[in-house]
Design a protein around this motif. Structure first.
Motif, mmCIF file in Angstrom:
data_model
loop_
_atom_site.group_PDB
_atom_site.id
_atom_site.type_symbol
_atom_site.label_atom_id
_atom_site.label_comp_id
_atom_site.label_asym_id
_atom_site.label_seq_id
_atom_site.Cartn_x
_atom_site.Cartn_y
_atom_site.Cartn_z
ATOM 1 N N ASP A 299 0.825 -1.213 0.000
ATOM 2 C CA ASP A 299 0.000 0.000 0.000
ATOM 3 C C ASP A 299 0.858 1.261 0.000
ATOM 4 O O ASP A 299 0.564 2.226 -0.713
ATOM 5 N N GLU A 303 1.116 4.135 -2.983
ATOM 6 C CA GLU A 303 0.906 5.549 -2.653
ATOM 7 C C GLU A 303 2.088 6.405 -3.099
ATOM 8 O O GLU A 303 1.904 7.482 -3.673
ATOM 9 N N GLY A 306 2.304 5.980 -7.218
ATOM 10 C CA GLY A 306 1.090 6.067 -8.018
ATOM 11 C C GLY A 306 0.930 7.419 -8.698
ATOM 12 O O GLY A 306 1.794 8.301 -8.583
ATOM 13 N N ALA A 308 -0.816 10.111 -8.129
ATOM 14 C CA ALA A 308 -0.812 11.327 -7.312
ATOM 15 C C ALA A 308 0.601 11.790 -6.998
ATOM 16 O O ALA A 308 0.858 13.003 -6.871
ATOM 17 N N ASP A 313 -4.242 13.676 -11.117
ATOM 18 C CA ASP A 313 -5.411 13.679 -10.245
ATOM 19 C C ASP A 313 -6.341 12.503 -10.559
ATOM 20 O O ASP A 313 -7.486 12.686 -10.969
ATOM 21 N N PHE A 314 -5.829 11.271 -10.406
ATOM 22 C CA PHE A 314 -6.696 10.099 -10.506
ATOM 23 C C PHE A 314 -6.088 8.937 -9.742
ATOM 24 O O PHE A 314 -4.922 8.973 -9.355
ATOM 25 N N GLU A 315 -6.907 7.935 -9.497
ATOM 26 C CA GLU A 315 -6.494 6.785 -8.708
ATOM 27 C C GLU A 315 -5.613 5.840 -9.520
ATOM 28 O O GLU A 315 -5.665 5.819 -10.746
ATOM 29 N N ALA A 316 -4.820 5.032 -8.807
ATOM 30 C CA ALA A 316 -3.996 4.032 -9.467
ATOM 31 C C ALA A 316 -4.864 2.923 -10.045
ATOM 32 O O ALA A 316 -5.821 2.467 -9.419
#
Length: 319
Positions: A299, A303, A306, A308, A313-316
């Motif tokens: 995790d 983080e 990834g 960010a 501005d988006f999720e992995a």
């Protein structure tokens, strides 16, 4: 040496080059003495180096650390600190594993050596948890290295201990060197897209699309860090976001894959990989994705590496 079963006495030392490898490094070649000099200086600080681990498997550093290990007559761990190519030292695994990158030794192309020491008392770091301390040390070392690189001609060798060999499994990203070697052999032998498919299937990767590069927006053109290019063919439209590395791929507007997955862009004729700065308008390319190699602290790794972490501005999204 397998990092998950290493039990020898002594420590693993990270070795690599920080800075702009493509330009300055080709104009100001290493002499070959920089890596031994860095390890010898670490020894004077009490580091008993018994194995070498690359800073990163991606780009020049994967091979540089293997060559350095041969020079030093030390084994090289089948591991790195990043699982891919990364631009900043504070993204590397020690920065979120509670292991300090300090003291670190820097050696430039002229043989000049600099030791970056760690804090000598707890008050120097307000939050003294191991994780917070290693993150702060990573940020500090990154800032120092950036300043030194500007003064020394574009690159510098970086070396530091990542802990004892019995503890290194909790810090590194394992089994990336042999994985990269297998992938390199597949690419070297590929004569067609179908020749890549068995390896992609075995690795859990996939072809995201192929076609010609129809538009390019280079990083830095409008002051932004991130650029992009599009790939058009008879099928879906691909958009690939990039900085020094390929960071994300959207297919017809839907996000399909992001860092820390390994996103590769191959020349459609030779199947050799292309760097971000080698993308050219109208070139025929194949865009592929491979699942990332993951450390035990999955995790935290996602983080730190990834979208960010690169200002996106988006999720992995992993394949």
């Amino acid at each position: 040496m397998d990092p998950l079963t290493a039990t020898a006495h002594g420590q693993a030392v990270a070795l690599g080059i920080a800075g702009a490898a493509d330009g300055p490094l080709s104009e100001q070649l290493p002499s070959g003495a920089e890596f031994p000099a860095a390890v010898e200086r670490l020894a004077s600080l009490g580091v008993d180096a018994q194995a070498v681990v690359p800073l990163e498997v991606g780009g020049f550093n994967g091979l540089a650390a293997v060559a350095a290990a041969a020079q030093l007559s030390l084994p090289v761990l089948d591991a790195d600190l990043s699982g891919r190519a990364l631009p900043w030292l504070d993204q590397f695994s020690p920065a979120y594993s509670g292991v300090s990158m300090l003291p670190a030794v820097l050696v430039d192309a002229h043989g000049r050596t600099m030791v970056v020491g760690g804090a000598t008392h707890a008050a120097a770091v307000p939050d003294t948890t191991a994780e917070a301390g290693s993150a702060a040390d990573g940020r500090y070392l990154e800032e120092i290295v950036r300043a030194v690189v500007r003064a020394t001609g574009g690159w510098v060798v970086v070396s530091f201990s990542v802990g004892t060999l019995s503890e290194v499994a909790d810090v590194v990203v394992p089994h990336v060197l042999l994985r990269a070697s297998r992938w390199g052999r597949v690419l070297a032998a590929a004569q067609s897209l179908s020749g890549l498919q068995p390896y992609l299937d075995a690795e859990g990767g996939r072809v995201l699309g192929d076609g010609h590069v129809s538009a390019i927006h280079r990083p830095g053109v409008d002051g932004g860090r991130t650029g992009w290019f599009t790939v058009s063919a008879s099928g879906p439209l691909l958009r690939v976001d990039m900085q020094n590395e390929f960071l994300a791929v959207a297919i017809d507007g839907s996000m399909a894959c992001t860092t820390p997955a390994v996103i590769g862009v191959l020349d459609a004729r030779t199947f050799l990989p292309l760097r971000a700065d080698q993308i050219r308008l109208a070139a025929d390319v194949v865009v592929i994705a491979l699942p990332p190699s993951l450390p035990r602290r999955r995790d935290a790794y996602v983080e730190r590496t990834g979208p960010a972490s690169f200002g996106l501005d988006f999720e992995a999204v992993l394949p």
